[in-house]
Structure formats: structure tokens, C-alpha cells
Design a protein around this motif. Structure first.
Motif, PDB file in Angstrom:
ATOM      1  N   ASP A 182      -1.845   8.373 -10.904  1.00 28.60           N
ATOM      2  CA  ASP A 182      -2.827   9.465 -10.786  1.00 28.60           C
ATOM      3  C   ASP A 182      -2.350  10.597  -9.888  1.00 28.60           C
ATOM      4  OD1 ASP A 182      -4.400   7.999 -12.439  1.00 28.60           O
ATOM      5  OD2 ASP A 182      -5.710   7.202 -10.860  1.00 28.60           O
ATOM      6  N   LYS A 183      -1.277  10.352  -9.120  1.00 32.34           N
ATOM      7  CA  LYS A 183      -0.776  11.386  -8.209  1.00 32.34           C
ATOM      8  C   LYS A 183       0.184  12.361  -8.906  1.00 32.34           C
ATOM      9  CE  LYS A 183       0.189  10.538  -4.012  1.00 32.34           C
ATOM     10  NZ  LYS A 183       0.838  10.085  -2.775  1.00 32.34           N
ATOM     11  N   GLN A 209       6.811   7.331 -15.788  1.00 30.60           N
ATOM     12  CA  GLN A 209       7.755   6.643 -14.913  1.00 30.60           C
ATOM     13  C   GLN A 209       7.042   6.001 -13.731  1.00 30.60           C
ATOM     14  OE1 GLN A 209      10.395   9.868 -14.022  1.00 30.60           O
ATOM     15  NE2 GLN A 209      11.622   9.622 -15.885  1.00 30.60           N
ATOM     16  N   ALA A 210       6.059   6.715 -13.183  1.00 30.65           N
ATOM     17  CA  ALA A 210       5.297   6.180 -12.055  1.00 30.65           C
ATOM     18  C   ALA A 210       4.512   4.940 -12.469  1.00 30.65           C
ATOM     19  CB  ALA A 210       4.360   7.249 -11.508  1.00 30.65           C
ATOM     20  N   GLU A 211       3.955   4.959 -13.674  1.00 26.50           N
ATOM     21  CA  GLU A 211       3.175   3.811 -14.148  1.00 26.50           C
ATOM     22  C   GLU A 211       4.063   2.565 -14.279  1.00 26.50           C
ATOM     23  OE1 GLU A 211       0.171   2.642 -17.840  1.00 26.50           O
ATOM     24  OE2 GLU A 211       1.009   4.653 -17.667  1.00 26.50           O
ATOM     25  N   ARG A 212       5.290   2.738 -14.788  1.00 22.74           N
ATOM     26  CA  ARG A 212       6.197   1.602 -14.935  1.00 22.74           C
ATOM     27  C   ARG A 212       6.587   1.026 -13.568  1.00 22.74           C
ATOM     28  NH1 ARG A 212       9.647   4.013 -17.583  1.00 22.74           N
ATOM     29  NH2 ARG A 212      11.343   4.347 -16.093  1.00 22.74           N
ATOM     30  N   LEU A 213       6.928   1.907 -12.615  1.00 17.36           N
ATOM     31  CA  LEU A 213       7.296   1.434 -11.280  1.00 17.36           C
ATOM     32  C   LEU A 213       6.105   0.842 -10.544  1.00 17.36           C
ATOM     33  CD1 LEU A 213       9.667   4.360 -10.207  1.00 17.36           C
ATOM     34  CD2 LEU A 213      10.330   2.050 -10.862  1.00 17.36           C
ATOM     35  N   ARG A 256      12.748  10.920  -8.078  1.00 17.45           N
ATOM     36  CA  ARG A 256      11.905  12.086  -8.440  1.00 17.45           C
ATOM     37  C   ARG A 256      10.487  11.915  -7.920  1.00 17.45           C
ATOM     38  NH1 ARG A 256      15.079  11.846 -13.263  1.00 17.45           N
ATOM     39  NH2 ARG A 256      13.533  10.509 -14.300  1.00 17.45           N
ATOM     40  N   LEU A 257       9.974  10.690  -7.985  1.00 21.03           N
ATOM     41  CA  LEU A 257       8.607  10.448  -7.507  1.00 21.03           C
ATOM     42  C   LEU A 257       8.516  10.488  -5.987  1.00 21.03           C
ATOM     43  CD1 LEU A 257       7.737   7.487  -9.905  1.00 21.03           C
ATOM     44  CD2 LEU A 257       6.917   9.832 -10.076  1.00 21.03           C
ATOM     45  N   MET A 258       9.647  10.300  -5.301  1.00 23.46           N
ATOM     46  CA  MET A 258       9.652  10.278  -3.835  1.00 23.46           C
ATOM     47  C   MET A 258       9.694  11.673  -3.215  1.00 23.46           C
ATOM     48  SD  MET A 258      12.425   7.268  -3.042  1.00 23.46           S
ATOM     49  CE  MET A 258      12.172   5.557  -3.502  1.00 23.46           C
ATOM     50  N   ARG A 262       0.834  -1.211   0.000  1.00 30.51           N
ATOM     51  CA  ARG A 262       0.000   0.000   0.000  1.00 30.51           C
ATOM     52  C   ARG A 262       0.866   1.258   0.000  1.00 30.51           C
ATOM     53  NH1 ARG A 262      -3.400  -3.060   3.593  1.00 30.51           N
ATOM     54  NH2 ARG A 262      -2.309  -2.153   5.374  1.00 30.51           N
ATOM     55  N   ARG A 263       1.957   1.198   0.763  1.00 32.94           N
ATOM     56  CA  ARG A 263       2.825   2.369   0.862  1.00 32.94           C
ATOM     57  C   ARG A 263       3.488   2.691  -0.486  1.00 32.94           C
ATOM     58  NH1 ARG A 263       7.904   2.879   5.060  1.00 32.94           N
ATOM     59  NH2 ARG A 263       8.255   5.112   4.845  1.00 32.94           N
ATOM     60  N   LEU A 264       3.975   1.663  -1.180  1.00 35.15           N
ATOM     61  CA  LEU A 264       4.616   1.879  -2.472  1.00 35.15           C
ATOM     62  C   LEU A 264       3.593   2.249  -3.544  1.00 35.15           C
ATOM     63  CD1 LEU A 264       7.270  -1.003  -2.447  1.00 35.15           C
ATOM     64  CD2 LEU A 264       7.698   1.445  -2.289  1.00 35.15           C
ATOM     65  N   CYS A 265       2.383   1.699  -3.430  1.00 33.34           N
ATOM     66  CA  CYS A 265       1.331   2.066  -4.391  1.00 33.34           C
ATOM     67  C   CYS A 265       0.974   3.549  -4.267  1.00 33.34           C
ATOM     68  CB  CYS A 265       0.091   1.201  -4.171  1.00 33.34           C
ATOM     69  SG  CYS A 265       0.252  -0.460  -4.854  1.00 33.34           S
ATOM     70  N   MET A 266       0.906   4.025  -3.024  1.00 33.15           N
ATOM     71  CA  MET A 266       0.626   5.449  -2.812  1.00 33.15           C
ATOM     72  C   MET A 266       1.770   6.307  -3.349  1.00 33.15           C
ATOM     73  SD  MET A 266      -0.994   5.365   1.021  1.00 33.15           S
ATOM     74  CE  MET A 266      -1.047   7.152   1.105  1.00 33.15           C
TER      75      MET A 266
END
Length: 536
Positions: A21-22, A31-35, A420-422, A12-16
Motif C-alpha cells: 500500500d506504500k 514487487q513489494a507484494e512478493r517481498l 528500489r523499494l528501499m 514490523r520494520r520490513l513490513c513497513m
């Protein structure tokens, strides 16, 4: 050992963190979609008891093994292991015909007695007599190969050639071995040679109990003098975890009874043996000490006394490369004299060079036989072996870097995208930790550090992992398990094949702390022992 609740929490934490969509920026969203998909794939494996057991035991190669889809779903890792081993056996059987197990020995006997036992003065005028005559007086070559026919049957072809003082001969042997059960096997042997007639032999091995086995070998040697039978039986038993006892009876051309006790531990190997027989009876004691170093150095000594005289032997052996072991033994005996035996094991091949120095007990021969090989070895090790191994290691590292370059580049891009996403999540974590005077990662580096002055010419290869490490902080705690940190979110391997560490400078309760952890070492912070002394 993670529970299902811990897996769900991490998922759940990594999905958030990685949910597409975020993120509004198109590049970050891709990049978020691939990860996010990678996290989902990992959770699918770990949330299923069967696939998790396969991955925990065998990693990705286990998941890629063909045949799992037709296997009944198991509930325990032990059952999963059995299924994996069965599939491996099936794959090995398909490649059975392509395998052989070559073994060989080359022995070259050298007569160097002229170095110490010179001729009398009347021979000094003979041309060339001023130089010691060193001769090769005997040679022996043997080779064998194995050809697996089925899962239980193996054919073995072997041959040997020998010569001594201009006379020699050879033989060829064919054996067929069958594994009859988990407790034993049998072997039939046929042979022929130019010095001796045809040979027929039968060998049987059988486990009598879990701690005891017996081996029987009977042979019929045909010659112009008739048939010469022979029989050898060995009974062995485990006396304890590290000790074996052997009782051997041999009947035939050289009949004898032999009993021996062998104790082998992590640091030593000890043997005591007693033989009563015709023509030789003797008692032998030997000890070998194993040093716990990367070169697997061993020193050994033995004493053998019997009707033939007394022999004292001492020597050492050392691993000089990945597949090579070099050894030297000095033999001093009455009436045998002094000999130096040099042996090189290269994979499954053995090269043996016995050098006979003198028929007498001369202190000079013992001295040179002991000191000479040591001086030559250390000179060769420093001038040839060490530079060669260093160059070989560099070639292997370069080859490994080239073969993994595309994969490492992909991991690097994924890590940079994850960082970057973090950013937004890390900002919130830092605000929460600052409010409670909790754990804040000031700086963190991962990779190869050079602190030793002897390695000052080597290049430091580290990456900044401050952001991904702060992202793993939860409730003012950071816990890393015993696994390579290159697999953590936001990490990648900056120096493939080299030793890596994680260095962390963090603040807790307003006080600076610092720790350095090995790549596969577990880490738990904060700790009082990490605190930096204010005076420093």
C-alpha cells in the motif's frame, strides 16, 4: 539467539518497508507484494518455537521433511533433533536395500633388486643382461561388499586372490553381522578356498563400560591335516581423551601376547607396542606428525626390533584430491634390506606397490628410495595434479553456476526490487543520521575482490550494496551476525562457489572509516579501528 521482541521489531520494520500500500507504481507494488509475502512466511516459521527450532538446526531441508505434522509438538531443540533423526532413520531404512559399502585392495609386489645387486661378470654376455631385470613377483587382490538386510542385520561377501612366483590361490568368505544392542554386535563367518579347507568363525564385540570394550574372534580351519582352532581376544580401554590401551592374546598357529598404547591427537599419532610370541617377538615404536594444512600432509617414522631383525621405516602421505591420498614409505632393515612402499587410497579402494630394491644395506638404494619419490611427486604435482585439480574446480564451479542460475537470477531480481523499494526509507535514514552526525554508508561492495598480484588475471565480481546496507543502520549502528551476507535484504550471490567479502566505506562523526569483512564473519560498526588516517 534473537528474542521474540527482536523478531517482532525486525518483522514490523520490513513490513513497513515492503508493504504494497506504500507504493503507487504498479511494478513496484507487485514487487513489494512478493517481498512482503516472503517476509511474512519467514516470520511464521521463526515465531513458532517448533518450526524455529527445526529451521535453526536443519534449515529449509528440515522444514521440507515429511512427518512433522504427526509429531507431538516439542518444546526444546534437543527433542526436535531427536524427532528429525527418527524421521531420517525411517527414510534411510526405505533406501537400505539400495546401499552397499564396497572395499578393495590391490597389491603388486615388484622385485627391483637387479638395479643395485647385479650378477657377476660371467653373465654379462647373456642377451639382455645389460638392462636391469625388474619383475612382478607377487600380487594380491581382495574385495568386499556389504548388503544391509534390516536395520540390525548386514550380510558381508568378500574374496581374495593371491599369487607369488607363479603359485597362487584364493578364498571366498560370507559373514552375517547382527547388532544386538547399543553396546555390542556379533558376526558369523563361513569361508572356503583352494589352498585351505572350509572355515567357520565367530566374532563378538561388546562395550564393557563407556571407556572399555572387548573383541573376541574364534575360528575353526578344516584341512586334510585335521581341524586347526584359533582364538584372538582384544581388550581395549580409553586411558584418556586421546589415548587408547590394547591388550591382545592370540592362541593357535601363531600364538602371541601383544600390548600397545596408541595416542592420537590433532597434530600427532604415537604408537608403542610389545609382542611376545611364536615365532615372532618384537618391540615397535612409531610416530606420525600431522600438518594442519589443506592437503593433510603427514610424516611418519617407526623402529621395529625383534627376533626377525631390525627395521627402520620413514615416509609421508598427502591428500592429492578430494578422495585420494598418496603415500610413500622407505623401509631399511637387517636382514630384510631396502624397500620402497607406495600406497594410493582412492575412496574405499587401496592400491599398494611394495618395491624390493636390495637385500643389502646399500646407501645408494636408501638415497634413491628417498629422493626419487619426492622428485617424481613434485614434478607430477606441478605438471599434472595441480592443473587437473584447477580444471576440475573450474568445471565444478561452472556446473554449480549452471544448476543455480535460475535461482540466482530470481534472487538478483528480488534484490534489485528490494533496493528500489528501499530508496525512500534510506533517504529518511540518511537525513536522520546527518542531523546527528551519525553513521552514513558512503560506498559498500559485496563479492569477490582480487588484491593478490598472483591472481591479477582473475575477474573481480562485486555488486553495489550501499543502499541495502544503509537501510540496516539503526541508531547509528550496523550489526551483522555470523552468516552469509548473500541472504540479507537487497543482497545476492554475485559469484557462486567463490570466496566473498564485504567492503564498506562509511562516515561517522564526519570522519571516514573503512573495513573489509569475510562473508561469514560478524561485523559491527562503527569502530575506532576502522578509522582512515588523515595522512593517508
Amino acid at each position: 539467539q534473537a528474542s521474540q521482541e527482536e523478531l517482532k521489531g525486525a518483522y514490523r520494520r520490513l513490513c513497513m518497508l515492503y508493504h504494497p500500500d506504500k507504493h503507487r507504481d504498479p511494478e513496484l507494488k507487485a514487487q513489494a507484494e512478493r517481498l512482503f509475502n516472503l517476509v511474512h512466511q519467514a516470520y511464521e516459521v521463526l515465531s513458532d518455537p517448533q518450526t524455529r527450532a527445526i529451521y535453526d538446526i536443519y534449515g529449509r531441508r528440515g522444514l521440507e521433511m515429511e512427518g512433522w505434522e504427526v509429531v507431538e509438538r516439542k518444546r526444546t531443540p534437543a527433542e526436535i533433533r531427536e524427532e528429525f533423526e527418527r524421521l531420517q532413520r525411517e527414510r534411510e531404512e526405505r533406501r537400505l536395500q539400495q546401499r552397499t559399502n564396497p572395499k578393495g585392495t590391490i597389491s603388486v609386489g615388484i622385485d627391483a633388486t637387479d638395479l643395485f645387486d647385479r650378477y657377476d661378470e660371467e653373465y654379462e654376455d647373456v642377451p639382455g643382461s645389460s638392462f636391469p631385470q625388474i619383475e612382478i613377483n607377487k600380487m594380491h587382490i581382495s574385495q568386499s561388499i556389504e548388503a544391509p538386510l534390516t536395520a540390525t542385520d548386514t550380510a558381508i561377501l568378500s574374496g581374495n586372490l593371491s599369487t607369488q612366483n607363479g603359485n597362487g590361490g584364493g578364498s571366498i568368505n560370507f559373514a552375517l553381522r547382527r547388532v544386538t544392542s547399543a553396546k555390542g554386535w556379533g558376526e558369523m563367518e563361513f569361508g572356503a578356498g583352494d589352498l585351505q579347507g572350509p572355515l567357520f568363525g565367530l566374532k563378538i564385540f561388546r562395550n564393557l563400560t563407556p571407556r572399555c570394550f572387548i573383541t573376541t574372534n574364534c575360528a575353526l580351519q578344516f584341512s586334510s591335516r585335521g581341524i586347526r582352532p584359533g582364538l584372538t581376544t582384544v581388550l581395549a580401554r580409553n586411558l584418556d581423551k586421546n589415548t587408547m590401551g590394547y591388550l591382545q592374546w592370540r592362541w593357535g598357529i601363531q600364538s602371541a601376547m601383544n600390548t600397545s598404547i596408541v595416542r592420537d591427537t590433532k597434530t600427532s599419532h604415537f604408537t608403542v607396542a610389545l609382542q611376545l610370541g611364536i615365532p615372532h617377538s618384537f618391540m615397535m615404536v612409531s610416530y606420525q606428525h600431522k600438518f594442519q594444512d589443506e592437503d593433510q600432509t603427514r610424516v611418519k617414522g617407526s623402529l621395529k626390533a625383534g627376533f626377525f631383525g631390525t627395521i627402520v621405516e620413514y615416509g609421508a602421505e598427502r591428500k592429492i584430491s578430494r578422495h585420494s591420498i598418496l603415500g610413500a614409505t622407505v623401509s631399511v632393515g637387517v636382514p630384510q634390506g631396502v624397500s620402497l612402499k607406495i600406497k594410493l587410497n582412492r575412496a574405499s579402494q587401496t592400491y599398494f606397490f611394495p618395491v624390493h630394491l636390495t637385500d643389502q644395506l646399500l646407501p645408494s638404494a636408501v638415497f634413491y628410495a628417498t629422493v626419487g619419490p619426492l622428485v617424481i611427486y613434485f614434478a607430477m604435482h606441478r605438471l599434472i595434479i595441480k592443473p587437473y585439480l584447477r580444471a576440475q574446480k573450474e568445471r565444478e564451479l561452472e556446473k554449480q553456476r549452471e544448476s543455480t542460475a535460475s535461482d540466482i537470477l530470481q534472487k538478483k531480481q528480488e534484490a534489485e526490487a528490494a533496493v528500489r523499494l528501499m530508496q525512500e526509507s534510506v533517504r529518511r535514514i540518511i537525513e536522520a543520521e546527518e542531523a546527528r552526525m551519525g553513521l552514513i554508508v558512503v560506498n559498500a561492495w559485496y563479492g569477490k575482490f582480487v588484491n593478490d598480484n598472483s591472481r591479477k588475471n582473475e575477474k573481480v565480481k562485486v555488486i553495489d550494496v550501499t543502499v541495502p546496507l544503509q537501510c540496516l543502520v539503526k541508531d547509528s549502528k550496523l550489526i551483522l551476525t555470523e552468516a552469509s551476507k548473500a541472504g540479507l535484504p537487497g543482497f545476492y550471490d554475485p559469484c557462486v562457489g567463490e570466496e566473498k567479502n564485504l567492503k564498506v566505506l562509511y562516515q561517522f562523526r564526519g570522519v571516514l572509516h573503512q573495513v573489509m569483512s569475510a562473508d561469514n564473519e560478524a561485523l559491527r560498526i562503527p569502530k575506532q579501528s576502522h578509522r582512515i588516517d588523515a595522512d593517508g
